[in-house]
Design an enzyme around this catalytic site. Structure first.
Site, PDB file in Angstrom:
ATOM      1  N   MET A 198       0.849  -1.198   0.000  1.00  0.00           N
ATOM      2  CA  MET A 198       0.000   0.000   0.000  1.00  0.00           C
ATOM      3  C   MET A 198       0.878   1.238   0.000  1.00  0.00           C
ATOM      4  O   MET A 198       1.970   1.225   0.554  1.00  0.00           O
ATOM      5  CB  MET A 198      -0.850   0.022   1.262  1.00  0.00           C
ATOM      6  CG  MET A 198      -1.924  -1.034   1.294  1.00  0.00           C
ATOM      7  SD  MET A 198      -2.803  -0.953   2.857  1.00  0.00           S
ATOM      8  CE  MET A 198      -4.342  -1.721   2.414  1.00  0.00           C
ATOM      9  N   ASP A 199       0.370   2.323  -0.611  1.00  0.00           N
ATOM     10  CA  ASP A 199       1.090   3.587  -0.414  1.00  0.00           C
ATOM     11  C   ASP A 199       0.404   4.337   0.722  1.00  0.00           C
ATOM     12  O   ASP A 199      -0.548   3.847   1.316  1.00  0.00           O
ATOM     13  CB  ASP A 199       1.162   4.399  -1.718  1.00  0.00           C
ATOM     14  CG  ASP A 199      -0.200   4.859  -2.183  1.00  0.00           C
ATOM     15  OD1 ASP A 199      -1.169   4.658  -1.453  1.00  0.00           O
ATOM     16  OD2 ASP A 199      -0.280   5.418  -3.284  1.00  0.00           O
ATOM     17  N   SER A 200       0.904   5.541   1.023  1.00  0.00           N
ATOM     18  CA  SER A 200       0.393   6.228   2.218  1.00  0.00           C
ATOM     19  C   SER A 200      -1.105   6.520   2.114  1.00  0.00           C
ATOM     20  O   SER A 200      -1.806   6.530   3.124  1.00  0.00           O
ATOM     21  CB  SER A 200       1.174   7.515   2.449  1.00  0.00           C
ATOM     22  OG  SER A 200       1.064   8.351   1.328  1.00  0.00           O
ATOM     23  N   ASP A 239      -3.458   4.684   0.353  1.00  0.00           N
ATOM     24  CA  ASP A 239      -4.207   3.424   0.553  1.00  0.00           C
ATOM     25  C   ASP A 239      -4.241   3.064   2.030  1.00  0.00           C
ATOM     26  O   ASP A 239      -5.251   2.615   2.554  1.00  0.00           O
ATOM     27  CB  ASP A 239      -3.514   2.253  -0.178  1.00  0.00           C
ATOM     28  CG  ASP A 239      -3.514   2.460  -1.668  1.00  0.00           C
ATOM     29  OD1 ASP A 239      -4.436   3.118  -2.169  1.00  0.00           O
ATOM     30  OD2 ASP A 239      -2.575   1.967  -2.324  1.00  0.00           O
ATOM     31  N   ARG A 271      -4.288  11.889  -4.623  1.00  0.00           N
ATOM     32  CA  ARG A 271      -3.382  11.072  -5.421  1.00  0.00           C
ATOM     33  C   ARG A 271      -2.638  11.950  -6.425  1.00  0.00           C
ATOM     34  O   ARG A 271      -1.456  11.776  -6.670  1.00  0.00           O
ATOM     35  CB  ARG A 271      -4.161   9.964  -6.137  1.00  0.00           C
ATOM     36  CG  ARG A 271      -3.265   8.900  -6.763  1.00  0.00           C
ATOM     37  CD  ARG A 271      -3.942   7.570  -6.884  1.00  0.00           C
ATOM     38  NE  ARG A 271      -4.230   6.958  -5.593  1.00  0.00           N
ATOM     39  CZ  ARG A 271      -3.329   6.317  -4.857  1.00  0.00           C
ATOM     40  NH1 ARG A 271      -2.094   6.191  -5.264  1.00  0.00           N
ATOM     41  NH2 ARG A 271      -3.679   5.782  -3.697  1.00  0.00           N
TER      42      ARG A 271
END
Lengths: 132, 93
Positions: free
Chosen positions: A78-80, A82, B43
């Site tokens: 996961m990235d930050s 997610d 994002r």
């Protein structure tokens, strides 16, 4: 005459079919989910429910292999963003709120489970019962 | 001129608040609109490595206040569940 023979024809069939297939079937008790009584939320419960929440996310690792040591960013890919989504989803599942310092420091599934166990409040009606 | 800097945890906290309040909307359409909006917006910020200026930061704070208020207001009204919604939100399988 017709009526009588018709009745004779229909009646046994109707009663038989009613007995054979009752119209309302009650779900087996084992399928009904009861609320946990008291505040007995076990570590296993929390972990299992957390995993079922994490399953709804796009994760790198097979959900069945998630353990308390699994790390969100390193192991689940996961990235930050997610990871924060996952935290909010867990908050909703358990009705807890991760305070900002904890949320920014949590790395592994086990840490979230511990935090949830520490901060989980049983449903309001159960609390009321205890007071009475 | 004083230097303005926003740390990563601060942005994470801001994002989490946005997602938290957005998911509190009673109405499905509003809820999913705001979730989509902030997910794509953050994002984009992350991928394009946008520098957070004081103006941008303040505008986000104002937006968060609006979102907080509106999600609270949405709870005062009844919205029928749509057919696409799960009746039991906590059921994942």
């Amino acid at each position: 005459m017709f009526r009588q023979s018709f009745r004779q024809l229909v009646r046994p069939v109707a009663t038989r079919s009613l007995i054979a297939t009752p119209r309302f079937t009650f779900p087996a008790l084992s399928n009904v989910r009861f609320l946990a009584t008291g505040s007995t939320l076990t570590k296993e419960d929390v972990l299992a429910r957390s995993i079922s929440v994490l399953k709804t996310f796009d994760i790198k690792q097979n959900a069945d292999t998630i353990t308390p040591q699994t790390e969100f960013i390193k192991d689940l890919g996961m990235d930050s963003l997610d990871y924060n989504d996952a935290l909010v989803a867990l908050e909703e599942e358990f009705d807890v709120v991760f305070d900002d310092n904890t949320a920014n420091e949590i790395k592994s599934v086990g840490q979230t489970v511990d935090y949830i166990l520490k901060n989980y409040l049983p449903a309001q009606e159960l609390l009321d019962k205890e007071i009475r | 001129m004083s230097s303005f800097s926003v740390t990563r945890p601060q942005i994470n906290t801001l994002y989490r608040s946005f997602i938290r309040y957005a998911s509190e909307f009673e109405d499905y359409n509003f809820r999913h609109y705001f979730l989509r909006k902030y997910k794509t917006e953050f994002r984009k910020l992350k991928e394009e490595n946008v520098k957070i200026t004081p103006e941008l930061w303040n505008s986000y704070q104002k937006e968060l206040d609006v979102l907080k208020r509106q999600s609270a207001i949405s709870k005062m009204y009844h919205f029928d569940r749509l057919v696409v919604e799960r009746l039991d939100e906590k059921h994942h399988k």
